[in-house]
Structure formats: structure tokens, C-alpha cells
Design a protein around this motif. Sequence first.
Motif, mmCIF file in Angstrom:
data_model
loop_
_atom_site.group_PDB
_atom_site.id
_atom_site.type_symbol
_atom_site.label_atom_id
_atom_site.label_comp_id
_atom_site.label_asym_id
_atom_site.label_seq_id
_atom_site.Cartn_x
_atom_site.Cartn_y
_atom_site.Cartn_z
ATOM 1 N N ASP A 1 12.782 31.417 -36.215
ATOM 2 C CA ASP A 1 12.773 31.954 -37.582
ATOM 3 C C ASP A 1 11.322 32.061 -38.050
ATOM 4 O OD1 ASP A 1 15.509 31.984 -37.733
ATOM 5 O OD2 ASP A 1 15.679 30.529 -39.363
ATOM 6 N N ASP B 1 14.506 36.396 -38.476
ATOM 7 C CA ASP B 1 15.158 35.558 -37.462
ATOM 8 C C ASP B 1 15.110 36.302 -36.128
ATOM 9 O OD1 ASP B 1 16.925 34.192 -35.844
ATOM 10 O OD2 ASP B 1 18.500 33.992 -37.347
ATOM 11 N N ASP C 1 20.713 33.312 -41.025
ATOM 12 C CA ASP C 1 22.128 33.004 -40.793
ATOM 13 C C ASP C 1 22.360 31.512 -40.536
ATOM 14 O OD1 ASP C 1 20.851 33.045 -38.347
ATOM 15 O OD2 ASP C 1 22.572 33.861 -37.256
ATOM 16 N N GLY C 2 21.284 30.787 -40.235
ATOM 17 C CA GLY C 2 21.401 29.334 -40.066
ATOM 18 C C GLY C 2 22.005 28.692 -41.307
ATOM 19 N N ASP D 1 21.535 26.107 -35.418
ATOM 20 C CA ASP D 1 20.627 27.256 -35.412
ATOM 21 C C ASP D 1 19.368 26.854 -36.183
ATOM 22 O OD1 ASP D 1 19.608 29.804 -35.191
ATOM 23 O OD2 ASP D 1 21.149 30.782 -36.409
ATOM 24 N N ASP D 2 18.330 27.693 -36.089
ATOM 25 C CA ASP D 2 17.190 27.506 -36.989
ATOM 26 C C ASP D 2 17.701 27.743 -38.406
ATOM 27 O OD1 ASP D 2 15.285 27.225 -34.896
ATOM 28 O OD2 ASP D 2 15.237 29.405 -34.665
#
Length: 355
Positions: free
Chosen positions: A126, A141, A277-278, A344-345
Motif C-alpha cells: 500500500d 494498493d 480494501d484492507g 492484507d495491508d
Amino acid sequence: MQGLFRFFETLLRFLESLLRFLESLLVPREPKMESLISKKTLSETDERIPDALRLAFGIRYRASRAPRSGQPDEIANFAAVLLPPRSQAQADGADDDVCTDDDGTAPLWDLRMEFGSCYLKDHDEDAHFVHDETGVVGVADGVGGYRDQGVDAGAFAQGLMRSAHEEAVTALPGTNVCPHTLLERAYQKAAASPTPAASTAVILSLAGRTLRWAYVGDSGFAVFRGGVLLRRSRKQQRRFSCPLNLKAAGGETTVVADAEVGEVPAKAGDVVVVSTDGLFDNVFDDELERIVRMGTAMGFSPLNMAEVIAAFAHETARCTYRDTPYSVEKRKQRGAASTGGKPDDITVVVAFIVS
Ligand SMILES: [Mn+2]
């Protein structure tokens, strides 16, 4: 007489410049970008999730001791008061016409954004930036699929945000920045890189009294007014888990023209969350709304708010038994039984609109 006059004139000028110098020492300078970004470790950030939030959302344990039996549970009471489920009355309050009360007397530049951001790394792909003077924020991202080809999937996202930041810096303070133009210019620069990578991105700006945005893929934003969700980006995706993205070079490319653009009149007190989206895969809109409402009631700074939101997303991402937007969509698309989040990030930028 003339000599005396000149002496006083010189003295006055000297005192004037001395005053300016002292003033420069006393007047606080614009906060540096670094001080707006959370520097805490993951566990330090995690500890910032108030117990009330843990209880209200049923995530794992509480950090403080539970009350002895028979004793009132202050934290549970606090959670019940501060984090009630979203009521219909509040939902009705989100009606768009609340934006139209502008009496036209306020100058165009009377609103500005106060930022805070938190980045919790997973693959570290990210990237984000904020620019105070022009009121611009960008989040990107890098598409993880390139990782398997041995490509640094984060480099393109970083290049994209670096270019956008450089572009924003050249704008004069008070200029209305068009997010779509900024994204287009940043993409032209970043796409010149030979690295075969791709990225989703969102850029949001406060142009006068209007919040404007442009985004590609599933990096997005949410705008809250009076603790109620007012606007939320809807992700662009080709199919489940395959968001539209901006590619570095060659092949079938998404162009910036495919970006979703829009705007909404801003008001002092609005809270804007810009994220990858993390966050949005792991936290439902109504959960985010309740955290924003709680943070506002507790007097959080934008940095505090960003940390708590990111930490909460981090918990839900690793939680296997709760439902998340990701697990709900996966069930719908793949028909497979699924619960839990998606590690996720996680990038969270929070902007308070202040006058
Ligand atoms: Mn992501």
C-alpha cells in the motif's frame, strides 16, 4: 534633529525584524507530514482499541479485568450507551438535502482538512500521501498478483502516490485540486516506469466547500456527517477479488478515464475515511460508522481515529469466526461456507473537515 530621527527609524526597523524573528519562534508551524502518521507498533496500535469497542463488536478479549460477579460492568454500560445499533432515525438523518444549507456568506476557503493516518503492513504494497495546504489525500494498493512474478508490487503504488504528491505540492494553496486530473497526471508519470505492475488508487480533495474524488478499483472512501454514513465509494471489480486497476505498461489497460468520479458538498464536522480494501474487506459500513461516532464522542484526533479504525480492521482481518464484507461476498460468489476476514495491508487516512 535629522540624525535623531534617522536613529529612531533604524531602531524601529530593528525592533520590527526582532519581533518577526521572535514571532517565527513562537507561532507553531504547520505539522510535518511525519507527525500525522502513526508511528506505533502493531501491538501498541492494537492496544488503542477501547474495551468498549471490543465488547460492542464482540472481538476477542477485553484488555482490562472483567468486573466481579454482581458488580456493574461499567465498560459494557459505556459501550451500550455509546455504540447503540444504527437506528432508523439516524439513518434518515443521512438524507442528502442536509448539504444545501449553505447561506452563501462564508468564503470559499473557510473549510480545511485535518489529517491523521495509520498503515499496518502485511505485504507492504500500500502507499498513501496527504497534502495539507491543498487538502488532498491519496491512497493506493499495489496488485499483489505481481508478487508471484518476482515484481515488487508495492513500487508502482508508491510511484503513483509519490507523483500525485509532487503534483499536489506544485498547486498554490487555495487552489481547487481536481482529483481526476491529479490521478491522470500521476499515472502518466508512474506508468513510464518499466516495472510491470498495477495498482488501485483513490484521490480525494477538498476543493473550496466541495469534497471531490476519483478512484479506480477497490481503494475507496467513506464520508460521515453527524456520525452517519453520507457517501461511500462502491468498488469497481471485474469479478470477485479482481478489482479494476491501473497498469504500469503494456497489455490490456484500465485508463484513468474509467475512474469513478464524484463530489459532495462538505460541512464542518464531516469525517472522511480514505482507505484500501484492507479496511473495506474487513469492516462493515455500519461498524465503521459506529467507530466514527464513538471516536467523535470521545474527542479523538484524526490520528487516534485512524489508529483505532486500522487496529479494528486488523483484528477482524485475522478473526476466523466473525462475518466480514469479504466472507459475505465470498459466500455469495463462490457458494462456499466462509467466515472470517482477509489479512492484507491496511491503510487508513482520516480527515476531519474543520472551519
Ligand atoms: Mn489490499
